[in-house]
Design an enzyme around this catalytic site. Structure first.
Site, PDB file in Angstrom:
ATOM      1  N   ALA A  49     127.126  46.136  81.035  1.00 48.93           N
ATOM      2  CA  ALA A  49     127.430  44.718  80.855  1.00 48.93           C
ATOM      3  C   ALA A  49     126.294  44.019  80.125  1.00 48.93           C
ATOM      4  CB  ALA A  49     127.680  44.063  82.214  1.00 48.93           C
ATOM      5  N   GLU A 121     123.075  25.530  77.891  1.00 44.62           N
ATOM      6  CA  GLU A 121     124.397  26.001  78.293  1.00 44.62           C
ATOM      7  C   GLU A 121     124.900  25.185  79.476  1.00 44.62           C
ATOM      8  OE1 GLU A 121     124.259  30.642  76.835  1.00 44.62           O
ATOM      9  OE2 GLU A 121     123.944  30.220  78.956  1.00 44.62           O
ATOM     10  N   HIS A 338     134.663  37.474  84.736  1.00 40.06           N
ATOM     11  CA  HIS A 338     133.402  37.619  84.006  1.00 40.06           C
ATOM     12  C   HIS A 338     132.258  38.123  84.868  1.00 40.06           C
ATOM     13  CE1 HIS A 338     130.408  36.880  80.978  1.00 40.06           C
ATOM     14  NE2 HIS A 338     129.809  35.929  81.668  1.00 40.06           N
TER      15      HIS A 338
END
Length: 546
Positions: A49, A121, A338
């Site tokens: 990942a 973010e 996710h």
């Protein structure tokens, strides 16, 4: 339980299961301290990942930022379940961990002033996210760590962590050479997430919750598995299944906006930070808008971003491959599984309740993420806790090692496609009692059918004679068993949490409940069934409240 024939053996001071940021950082740190390390990796050097992480690493900036500011943002995103002490400890270790990575050769993007460039973010109050290759931070981190030249056995999967009266004794594994054992007093589970529980995910194919199953079977507890973060903006293509490219939160950080099929803002009036709200907020807003309009996606408008292709080359390539030019067209997006915010219960040095068993990275639950992970805190955690595990493993050097029990324990498993369909239908962004109950019943029936079928067929061995094909089949069976066990645990936790908090949303319990502001740990009873344990109350939250 069946006896197995051992085809190979090895010995190490630390066995690392998984080849991403947490595992490789721990392996490098332990190796530098003189420990003999062996890494077991199911896939190749980039089947992690970490490789796909786009946004960057959240680390306190030298100006207009502070540890307390980063901690506060993390607490707010974590919706009341963040452990304040653990979070401060990990955030404080960020700059040193990034410096060690830079010393190893990792190269981060620079601004015009020659200093490391930082972006913002969702959920962050300032620009503190450092990145590499525009939107290829994970690939650069993976490259730098792979270059360390650590001993790795690729194509090898762990079947069981073997324990004794003093804790970990070693690992039973399988590879192209057949079953083997690694005698070791310390094992690190750094296996990544559980994205393959769902039909759509940003995770690689190997994200099959292996570490969760290994930890449970070894006697450790897991917690917060009900908090599965769905990334709100994953590239949507009609009929697309499996791993899907994500459209990094950094795109919204640079000014892209979310709009529906009618051109209206998706998040207006939902949260003060709008499109840069925490991921659970944005995912719920998208899911609600899709339900209201009867659509299966919304759009991300990044056409106003200057130099889009230069800032986001990976995303641009993914979009162009799907026939979309993000510089001139709207990008179709939808939420997809996710990140698992929970995992194996550990302290901030990766220690579990089983002596010699450690966990780090996405597989672990340190208390940093709470009910919803703050963007780009994952690579931070992997670096910081991974290094600490590499140091802590020295405490096991004098412990007894040696695997004597040469048995393989067959886990109940169901067809992966059927499992993904059940979890996607009933345990995704929005859940309710009836759906969770139905999912649990369907899963238990499928487990019983599968076990009956295997008994009726006499557990016939594989017809494969090619070692590579045989190893692949055995690894696939291990993965399906891990997914099945993890699904049962997740459904139990989700049913027990009769509230909406973070990225766990119950339509029948739409508000958070103060009495449930704690983690729900689960372990296996003597018969191997998931069982609820005493709650874990986060430390230090009286000081900073979300």
């Amino acid at each position: 339980m069946t006896s197995v024939s051992i085809g190979w053996e090895a010995e190490a001071d630390l066995v690392v299961i998984g080849g991403g940021v947490a595992g490789l950082t721990a392996a490098r740190t332990a190796s530098l301290r003189g420990l003999r390390v062996l890494i077991l990796s199911k896939g190749g050097p980039t089947d992690t990942a970490t490789q796909y992480a786009q946004g960057g690493i959240a680390v306190v900036a030298p100006q207009e930022d502070s540890v307390e500011s980063h901690v506060r943002d993390t607490v707010e995103a974590g919706a009341g379940l963040v452990d304040l002490d653990a979070t401060r400890s990990i955030v404080e270790g960020g700059q040193e961990a990034v410096a060690a990575l830079t010393d190893l050769g990792a190269v981060f993007d620079l601004g015009r002033d020659g200093e490391i460039s930082r972006t913002r973010e969702g959920g962050h109050s300032t620009r503190r996210i450092i990145h590499a290759g525009g939107d290829a931070t994970g690939a650069e981190v993976q490259r730098a760590l792979n270059a360390a030249g650590l001993p790795v056995l690729f194509g090898a999967a762990a079947c069981d962590v073997v324990t004794g009266p003093t804790g970990v004794r070693g690992v039973l594994a399988v590879s192209e050479q057949g079953f083997g054992v690694v005698h070791a007093p310390a094992v690190l589970l750094a296996t990544g997430g559980l994205g393959q529980l769902y039909a759509l995910s940003t995770n690689p194919p190997g994200a099959t919750a292996d570490g969760i199953a290994l930890a449970l079977r070894a006697g450790a507890a897991v917690a917060d598995l009900e908090f599965v973060q769905f990334h709100p903006t994953v590239l949507y293509t009609p009929g697309g299944l499996g791993r899907r490219p994500l459209i990094s939160e950094a795109v919204r950080g640079e000014g892209a906006i979310l709009v529906d099929s009618e051109g209206n803002s998706v998040t207006a009036g939902v949260h003060a930070r709008g499109d840069l709200a925490p991921r659970d907020v944005v995912s719920r807003a998208i899911a609600a808008r899709m339900r209201a309009l009867g659509t299966d996606h919304v759009f991300l408008d990044g056409r106003a971003i200057d130099g889009f292709a230069q800032r986001f080359p990976t995303i641009t390539a993914s979009c162009l491959a799907a026939g979309i030019d993000p510089r001139a067209q709207l990008i179709p997006v939808a939420p997809a599984a996710h990140y698992q915010c929970g995992g194996i219960v550990t302290d901030t040095h990766g220690r579990t309740g089983v002596p010699g068993l450690y966990a780090a990275g996405e597989a672990a639950r340190t208390g940093l993420h709470g009910a919803n992970r703050l963007a780009s805190n994952s690579l931070l955690e992997g670096l910081v806790v991974g290094e600490r595990v590499g140091i802590a493993a020295s405490e096991r050097l004098e412990a007894k090692r040696g695997v004597d029990d040469m048995h393989s324990y067959a886990m109940p498993r169901v067809d992966r496609a059927a499992l993904q369909q059940v979890m996607t239908s009933h345990a995704a962004v929005v859940r309710d009692h009836d759906g969770l109950a139905d999912a649990s019943k369907r899963l238990e029936r499928a487990v019983l059918r599968n076990m009956s079928s295997r008994v009726a067929n006499g557990n016939r061995p594989s017809v494969h004679t090619d070692p590579k094909e045989l190893a692949a089949q055995r690894i696939s069976e291990l993965e399906d068993g891990a997914l099945t066990l993890t699904a049962r645990v997740l459904l139990l936790a989700a049913a027990a949490r009769t509230e909406s908090r973070g990225c766990h949303t119950r339509s029948d319990h739409p508000e958070p409940v103060e009495a449930l502001r704690h983690s729900i740990p689960i372990s296996l009873d003597p018969d191997g069934h998931p069982d609820l344990e005493a709650p874990i109350v986060p430390a230090g939250l009286a000081l900073i409240r979300p």
